[in-house]
Design an enzyme around this catalytic site. Structure first.
Site, PDB file in Angstrom:
ATOM      1  N   TYR A  19       0.825  -1.209   0.000  1.00  0.00           N
ATOM      2  CA  TYR A  19       0.000   0.000   0.000  1.00  0.00           C
ATOM      3  C   TYR A  19       0.862   1.264   0.000  1.00  0.00           C
ATOM      4  O   TYR A  19       0.594   2.219   0.742  1.00  0.00           O
ATOM      5  CB  TYR A  19      -0.964  -0.003   1.197  1.00  0.00           C
ATOM      6  CG  TYR A  19      -1.710  -1.296   1.360  1.00  0.00           C
ATOM      7  CD1 TYR A  19      -2.606  -1.737   0.384  1.00  0.00           C
ATOM      8  CD2 TYR A  19      -1.506  -2.117   2.470  1.00  0.00           C
ATOM      9  CE1 TYR A  19      -3.274  -2.934   0.511  1.00  0.00           C
ATOM     10  CE2 TYR A  19      -2.175  -3.318   2.603  1.00  0.00           C
ATOM     11  CZ  TYR A  19      -3.059  -3.723   1.620  1.00  0.00           C
ATOM     12  OH  TYR A  19      -3.710  -4.916   1.756  1.00  0.00           O
ATOM     13  N   TYR A 147     -13.452  -7.278   4.753  1.00  0.00           N
ATOM     14  CA  TYR A 147     -12.143  -7.421   4.115  1.00  0.00           C
ATOM     15  C   TYR A 147     -11.689  -8.863   4.298  1.00  0.00           C
ATOM     16  O   TYR A 147     -11.686  -9.387   5.416  1.00  0.00           O
ATOM     17  CB  TYR A 147     -11.116  -6.476   4.730  1.00  0.00           C
ATOM     18  CG  TYR A 147      -9.714  -6.727   4.206  1.00  0.00           C
ATOM     19  CD1 TYR A 147      -9.326  -6.259   2.957  1.00  0.00           C
ATOM     20  CD2 TYR A 147      -8.805  -7.476   4.942  1.00  0.00           C
ATOM     21  CE1 TYR A 147      -8.047  -6.521   2.458  1.00  0.00           C
ATOM     22  CE2 TYR A 147      -7.531  -7.742   4.448  1.00  0.00           C
ATOM     23  CZ  TYR A 147      -7.166  -7.269   3.206  1.00  0.00           C
ATOM     24  OH  TYR A 147      -5.921  -7.536   2.708  1.00  0.00           O
ATOM     25  N   ASP A 248     -14.459 -15.971   8.460  1.00  0.00           N
ATOM     26  CA  ASP A 248     -13.084 -15.523   8.279  1.00  0.00           C
ATOM     27  C   ASP A 248     -12.557 -15.071   9.639  1.00  0.00           C
ATOM     28  O   ASP A 248     -12.814 -13.963  10.085  1.00  0.00           O
ATOM     29  CB  ASP A 248     -13.045 -14.383   7.260  1.00  0.00           C
ATOM     30  CG  ASP A 248     -11.654 -13.803   7.064  1.00  0.00           C
ATOM     31  OD1 ASP A 248     -10.737 -14.170   7.831  1.00  0.00           O
ATOM     32  OD2 ASP A 248     -11.477 -12.973   6.155  1.00  0.00           O
ATOM     33  N   LYS A 277      -2.688 -15.294  10.370  1.00  0.00           N
ATOM     34  CA  LYS A 277      -2.045 -14.247  11.169  1.00  0.00           C
ATOM     35  C   LYS A 277      -1.359 -14.789  12.415  1.00  0.00           C
ATOM     36  O   LYS A 277      -0.190 -15.150  12.382  1.00  0.00           O
ATOM     37  CB  LYS A 277      -3.052 -13.156  11.514  1.00  0.00           C
ATOM     38  CG  LYS A 277      -3.400 -12.252  10.329  1.00  0.00           C
ATOM     39  CD  LYS A 277      -4.128 -11.006  10.769  1.00  0.00           C
ATOM     40  CE  LYS A 277      -4.480 -10.105   9.602  1.00  0.00           C
ATOM     41  NZ  LYS A 277      -3.323  -9.486   8.959  1.00  0.00           N
TER      42      LYS A 277
END
Length: 428
Positions: A19, A147, A248, A277
């Site tokens: 990003y 997301y 998720d 993660k």
């Protein structure tokens, strides 16, 4: 020997960070070492980490237990292909995951990252319905403000308007979107929201393979907390219309919301669940997609195989790190421990509620959020936090904390004081 500045100049010239613009990059800070909850820069400055390196380093940096597990596995072998071969670290990790996740999830598919675990989940759902004689069920329903990752199928179920991926709208599969769950973790369930989902299911169920959602917290879509009871009702609707439910849990799993998994705030179980993660304690890239026997055996009937096979699937070093990380989690009462962190963050962040620039302060588990009225400039605000000795990476209107679980109250106070100081400035 290159100087610190020479390394930074090379970084700016050669490396494309996430990003980040190559022509107008945000400042980057050269890390020399990291231990526990602190990151030390090459100039000697030490920063209290409020991000857990994108929410993954839950036990802090350079943990001796995870270090030892990786070193022991490295002395045996670092990797073997998972096609036709297997190994103890992967088997033991699958056993641990099945023991700690919702009861119906009995099968584990490993992959390289959270985004890929979502790809796997979507492929599982489509392939399952194909084997059940319903090949038209190729699409998904998902709430806006969600997301789920940066790869193509995952992008297709991210927020289509305000998310990071609207640039790719024309190239993505067109999915079905419903409104985001109404915010307010303790607010009553709004029946009109459930009716919106019911209407979408009634209209499109013949083409819908699954409903995918981040349980309890929509993370990168705005750190939105919502009543877990919505998920119980959505489970009922999925069953009624023959739609698979996909959770998720990449960001919410392994204690982040105050329960072992966000799913544990509910009374139901998804058909498919993605984790990543914090799975390895933030040491190595690894993710898993768990599913129930209905999906796994449905895909496998008459000798069918699931059509996905990452090269580094089940990497032994990553599995060893994950086994050590989960063993560390099991050494304490995670609900009580995260509750303490939540209390500390609520107390530390509460002064921010008095600032005119602040819209809301909210905390859940090991997540603390200060939402501003206006968006911040990461390029300008990040160096200010570094000057104050903390590592915080805001986005949009949000300055938030997702610290390692070993953080002290003193360190949380330092993070919160920095947020208050930066947020109180007029020219933020």
């Amino acid at each position: 020997m290159k100087t610190q500045q020479e390394y930074l100049d090379l970084d700016k010239q050669l490396l494309w960070h996430p990003y980040t613009s190559m022509s107008h990059p945000s400042p980057h800070f050269l890390v020399e070492k990291a231990a526990q909850c602190e990151i030390t820069l090459s100039n000697g400055k030490t920063l209290v980490d409020g991000m857990s390196s994108w929410w993954s380093v839950i036990h802090g940096y350079n943990h001796p237990t995870i270090n030892a597990a990786i070193q022991e596995q490295l002395s045996q072998f670092s990797h073997v292909m998972f096609g036709g071969l297997t190994h103890k670290p992967a088997i033991e990790l699958a056993e641990k995951l099945i023991a700690m996740t919702p009861r119906d999830l009995q099968r584990v598919f490993f992959s390289d990252s959270g985004s890929v675990s979502v790809e796997v989940a979507l492929k599982m759902a489509i392939q399952y319905w194909n084997t059940q004689g319903k090949p038209n069920k190729q699409f998904f329903v998902t709430p806006k403000s969600g997301y789920h990752g940066d790869t193509f199928a995952a992008m297709s179920v991210c927020d289509p308007e305000n998310g990071m991926h609207n640039l790719f709208t024309g190239a993505l599969t067109r999915q079905h979107f419903v409104s985001p769950p109404p915010t307010g973790i303790h607010d009553p369930v709004k029946r009109e929201y459930l009716e919106e989902i019911r209407h979408t299911f009634q209209t499109h169920h013949q083409h819908i393979a699954g409903f995918i959602i981040e349980p309890v917290v929509q993370n990168a879509g705005g750190m939105r907390f919502y009543n877990p009871a919505y998920l119980d009702h959505i489970r009922t609707l999925c069953d009624e219309f023959d739609i698979l439910l996909i959770f998720d849990e990449i960001a919410t799993g392994f204690g982040r919301t105050g329960k072992p998994f966000a799913t544990d705030h509910t009374n139901i179980c998804p058909d498919i669940m993605c984790v990543g993660k914090a799975l390895t304690g933030g040491y190595m890239t690894l993710a898993a997609t768990l599913t129930n026997d209905k999906v796994a055996l449905g895909i496998s009937q008459e000798g069918g195989v699931f059509m996905h096979g990452p090269t580094f699937m089940g990497n032994p070093l990553a599995c060893a790190a994950a086994n050590a990380s989960l063993s560390l989690l099991n050494q304490y009462d995670i609900v009580e421990h995260i509750s303490q962190l939540e209390t500390w963050m609520k107390e530390a962040l509460s002064p921010c509620e008095q600032l005119k620039q602040v819209k809301e302060v909210r905390c859940l588990g090991a997540i603390g959020v200060v939402e501003l009225n206006n968006s911040v400039s990461l390029h300008k605000i990040q160096p200010k936090f570094v000057e104050l000795g903390v590592w915080i990476r805001p986005f949009g209107k949000l300055i938030y904390l997702m610290p390692p679980y070993i953080i002290t109250q003193k360190q949380i106070n330092k993070l919160a004081e920095a947020i208050y100081k930066v947020a109180s400035e007029e020219a933020i």
